[in-house]
Scaffold this motif. Structure first.
Motif, PDB file in Angstrom:
ATOM      1  N   THR A 179       0.829  -1.204   0.000  1.00  0.00           N
ATOM      2  CA  THR A 179       0.000   0.000   0.000  1.00  0.00           C
ATOM      3  C   THR A 179       0.859   1.247   0.000  1.00  0.00           C
ATOM      4  O   THR A 179       0.593   2.205  -0.757  1.00  0.00           O
ATOM      5  CB  THR A 179      -0.938  -0.005   1.219  1.00  0.00           C
ATOM      6  OG1 THR A 179      -1.711  -1.209   1.224  1.00  0.00           O
ATOM      7  CG2 THR A 179      -1.865   1.192   1.181  1.00  0.00           C
ATOM      8  N   GLU A 180       1.894   1.270   0.830  1.00  0.00           N
ATOM      9  CA  GLU A 180       2.748   2.455   0.878  1.00  0.00           C
ATOM     10  C   GLU A 180       3.498   2.663  -0.430  1.00  0.00           C
ATOM     11  O   GLU A 180       3.717   3.806  -0.851  1.00  0.00           O
ATOM     12  CB  GLU A 180       3.718   2.341   2.054  1.00  0.00           C
ATOM     13  CG  GLU A 180       3.022   2.489   3.411  1.00  0.00           C
ATOM     14  CD  GLU A 180       3.969   2.389   4.588  1.00  0.00           C
ATOM     15  OE1 GLU A 180       5.115   1.912   4.386  1.00  0.00           O
ATOM     16  OE2 GLU A 180       3.570   2.771   5.702  1.00  0.00           O
ATOM     17  N   LEU A 213       0.884   4.237  -2.742  1.00  0.00           N
ATOM     18  CA  LEU A 213       0.635   5.619  -2.331  1.00  0.00           C
ATOM     19  C   LEU A 213       1.800   6.527  -2.726  1.00  0.00           C
ATOM     20  O   LEU A 213       1.598   7.677  -3.125  1.00  0.00           O
ATOM     21  CB  LEU A 213       0.396   5.676  -0.821  1.00  0.00           C
ATOM     22  CG  LEU A 213      -0.912   5.060  -0.310  1.00  0.00           C
ATOM     23  CD1 LEU A 213      -0.900   5.003   1.220  1.00  0.00           C
ATOM     24  CD2 LEU A 213      -2.117   5.832  -0.810  1.00  0.00           C
ATOM     25  N   HIS A 214       3.015   6.008  -2.619  1.00  0.00           N
ATOM     26  CA  HIS A 214       4.196   6.788  -3.023  1.00  0.00           C
ATOM     27  C   HIS A 214       4.199   7.030  -4.525  1.00  0.00           C
ATOM     28  O   HIS A 214       4.634   8.096  -4.980  1.00  0.00           O
ATOM     29  CB  HIS A 214       5.466   6.038  -2.605  1.00  0.00           C
ATOM     30  CG  HIS A 214       6.727   6.759  -2.980  1.00  0.00           C
ATOM     31  ND1 HIS A 214       7.186   7.877  -2.311  1.00  0.00           N
ATOM     32  CD2 HIS A 214       7.639   6.502  -3.981  1.00  0.00           C
ATOM     33  CE1 HIS A 214       8.311   8.297  -2.875  1.00  0.00           C
ATOM     34  NE2 HIS A 214       8.605   7.488  -3.877  1.00  0.00           N
ATOM     35  N   PRO A 224       1.295  10.258  -5.337  1.00  0.00           N
ATOM     36  CA  PRO A 224       1.258  11.167  -4.172  1.00  0.00           C
ATOM     37  C   PRO A 224       0.097  12.146  -4.185  1.00  0.00           C
ATOM     38  O   PRO A 224      -0.292  12.654  -3.133  1.00  0.00           O
ATOM     39  CB  PRO A 224       2.603  11.894  -4.264  1.00  0.00           C
ATOM     40  CG  PRO A 224       3.019  11.767  -5.700  1.00  0.00           C
ATOM     41  CD  PRO A 224       2.501  10.445  -6.159  1.00  0.00           C
ATOM     42  N   HIS A 267      -2.971  11.411  -4.937  1.00  0.00           N
ATOM     43  CA  HIS A 267      -4.246  10.725  -4.721  1.00  0.00           C
ATOM     44  C   HIS A 267      -4.161   9.765  -3.524  1.00  0.00           C
ATOM     45  O   HIS A 267      -4.345   8.559  -3.667  1.00  0.00           O
ATOM     46  CB  HIS A 267      -4.647   9.941  -5.975  1.00  0.00           C
ATOM     47  CG  HIS A 267      -4.961  10.800  -7.149  1.00  0.00           C
ATOM     48  ND1 HIS A 267      -3.981  11.310  -7.971  1.00  0.00           N
ATOM     49  CD2 HIS A 267      -6.149  11.250  -7.633  1.00  0.00           C
ATOM     50  CE1 HIS A 267      -4.564  12.026  -8.935  1.00  0.00           C
ATOM     51  NE2 HIS A 267      -5.867  12.002  -8.746  1.00  0.00           N
ATOM     52  N   PRO A 268      -3.873  10.266  -2.320  1.00  0.00           N
ATOM     53  CA  PRO A 268      -3.797   9.376  -1.161  1.00  0.00           C
ATOM     54  C   PRO A 268      -5.176   8.832  -0.793  1.00  0.00           C
ATOM     55  O   PRO A 268      -6.192   9.513  -0.956  1.00  0.00           O
ATOM     56  CB  PRO A 268      -3.240  10.276  -0.056  1.00  0.00           C
ATOM     57  CG  PRO A 268      -3.669  11.654  -0.455  1.00  0.00           C
ATOM     58  CD  PRO A 268      -3.640  11.683  -1.951  1.00  0.00           C
ATOM     59  N   SER A 269      -5.212   7.611  -0.311  1.00  0.00           N
ATOM     60  CA  SER A 269      -6.461   6.960   0.072  1.00  0.00           C
ATOM     61  C   SER A 269      -6.772   7.230   1.536  1.00  0.00           C
ATOM     62  O   SER A 269      -5.980   6.898   2.421  1.00  0.00           O
ATOM     63  CB  SER A 269      -6.356   5.449  -0.159  1.00  0.00           C
ATOM     64  OG  SER A 269      -7.386   4.754   0.499  1.00  0.00           O
ATOM     65  N   THR A 287      -4.906   4.946   4.498  1.00  0.00           N
ATOM     66  CA  THR A 287      -4.024   5.618   5.454  1.00  0.00           C
ATOM     67  C   THR A 287      -4.600   5.545   6.866  1.00  0.00           C
ATOM     68  O   THR A 287      -3.851   5.437   7.843  1.00  0.00           O
ATOM     69  CB  THR A 287      -3.790   7.083   5.049  1.00  0.00           C
ATOM     70  OG1 THR A 287      -5.050   7.741   4.857  1.00  0.00           O
ATOM     71  CG2 THR A 287      -2.982   7.170   3.760  1.00  0.00           C
ATOM     72  N   ASN A 335      -3.039  12.044   5.994  1.00  0.00           N
ATOM     73  CA  ASN A 335      -3.536  12.200   4.629  1.00  0.00           C
ATOM     74  C   ASN A 335      -3.932  13.648   4.421  1.00  0.00           C
ATOM     75  O   ASN A 335      -4.724  14.206   5.184  1.00  0.00           O
ATOM     76  CB  ASN A 335      -4.752  11.270   4.442  1.00  0.00           C
ATOM     77  CG  ASN A 335      -5.235  11.204   3.017  1.00  0.00           C
ATOM     78  OD1 ASN A 335      -5.228  12.182   2.289  1.00  0.00           O
ATOM     79  ND2 ASN A 335      -5.665  10.021   2.621  1.00  0.00           N
TER      80      ASN A 335
END
Length: 317
Positions: free
Chosen positions: A219-220, A223-224, A227, A229-231, A235, A251
């Motif tokens: 997941t990380e 997400l990286h 950047p 569009h963080p969930s 998070t 977030n």
């Protein structure tokens, strides 16, 4: 001892080919990754799918039905938001090639065809839907329904499929308060499903579990890669798994809201699909929909006809 065996795992004991599918789009499939790694360790064949928020028609993946695309690590497509592709790329870094089957945001009937296509292609005997959050249990007369179109489309489609084992997991109790969900009504739904043999118990994810550690890594990494569009769901769950508590802002999308990160967000809540779908007050209104807009219109029409809606209830704790 029966108390040492969770009903959910008794339900899938004989399953051999399992489709693990994100029901509500976005990062929902990530909420199923701990289970994915655990089931594979048991020797089961597990396939990943997700109702996708990515603009699939601007990518060049392999279409298996009008609403189903196979996405791999090298699928050309939009770079800003494509979590399924980035997840496939993370698997490559682990020495694996894992396709992610993406369902388009559509109505129930095209989604039903897409699910049946995967069942036939992969010889699926079990479907497990994953909801990152809890809005999939809202039946329609609550004060807020969250973002029901995708979750309910998945539920309604899978409800119509003739398989003996069809399950739903919710992960992230409390997160959907951000989306207007009253969790007293979620708990009421759990009790109702328990009375009708639809509830299969809960269990918690902990940071010591190797499957949870791999879930965090995957997941990380995604997400990286995205950047901008963080969930919110992912998070929040990862913060809870890490032991954080209260108004933890991991977030940028939640900085103007007050959060309540807590250990209940780490619980998997397990259900049989058919009783969940049968609770849905507008199920018959959406079974023949062709587009996501059709579902939205059906829900709006249903809500407009309701003589009254339930009132918000604060949890007395």
């Amino acid at each position: 001892m029966q108390c040492l065996t969770l009903p959910f795992f008794s339900e899938i004991e004989q399953s051999q080919s399992i489709l693990l599918a994100g029901a509500g789009g976005g990062f929902d499939i990530f909420s199923g990754l701990p289970l994915y790694f655990g089931l594979r360790n048991l020797g089961k064949q597990v396939h990943l799918a997700n109702l996708s928020f990515s603009p699939l028609f601007s990518s060049a993946g392999r279409w298996l039905s009008p609403a189903l695309m196979e996405v791999t690590a090298d699928t050309p497509g939009p770079g800003r938001y494509f979590p399924e592709k980035y997840l496939a790329q993370w698997f490559i870094t682990q020495g694996e090639q894992v396709p992610i089957y993406c369902f388009d945001r559509t109505g129930v009937q095209p989604l039903l065809v897409a699910y049946q296509t995967l069942i036939d292609l992969l010889h699926i005997d079990t479907i497990i839907l994953i909801d990152g959050g809890t809005d999939s249990l809202m039946r329609g007369d609550e004060p807020g329904l969250g973002t029901p179109e995708e979750d309910i489309a998945s539920l309604a489609a899978v409800h119509q499929i003739k398989l003996d084992t069809k399950l739903l997991l919710c992960l992230g109790f409390g997160i959907d308060t951000f989306h207007g969900i009253c969790h007293a009504h979620f708990l009421e739904a759990v009790s109702d499903l328990n009375r009708h043999n639809g509830f299969l118990g809960t269990w918690s994810l902990t940071k010591e579990m190797p499957e949870v550690q791999r879930y965090r890594e995957a997941t990380e990494a995604v997400l990286h890669a995205m950047p901008s569009h963080p969930s919110i769901v992912s998070t929040s769950i990862l913060s809870a798994v890490a032991g954080l508590f209260g108004d933890v802002q991991a977030n940028q999308r939640t900085v103007n809201s007050k959060l309540f990160i807590n250990a209940l967000m780490t619980l998997y809540w397990c259900f049989r699909v058919d009783p969940v779908a049968q609770r849905l007050l507008y199920l018959n209104d959406i079974l023949h929909t062709q587009t996501s807009r059709d579902i939205t219109s059906a829900i709006e029409h249903f809500r407009a006809r309701l003589p009254r809606r339930k009132e918000w209830v604060d949890l007395p704790m």
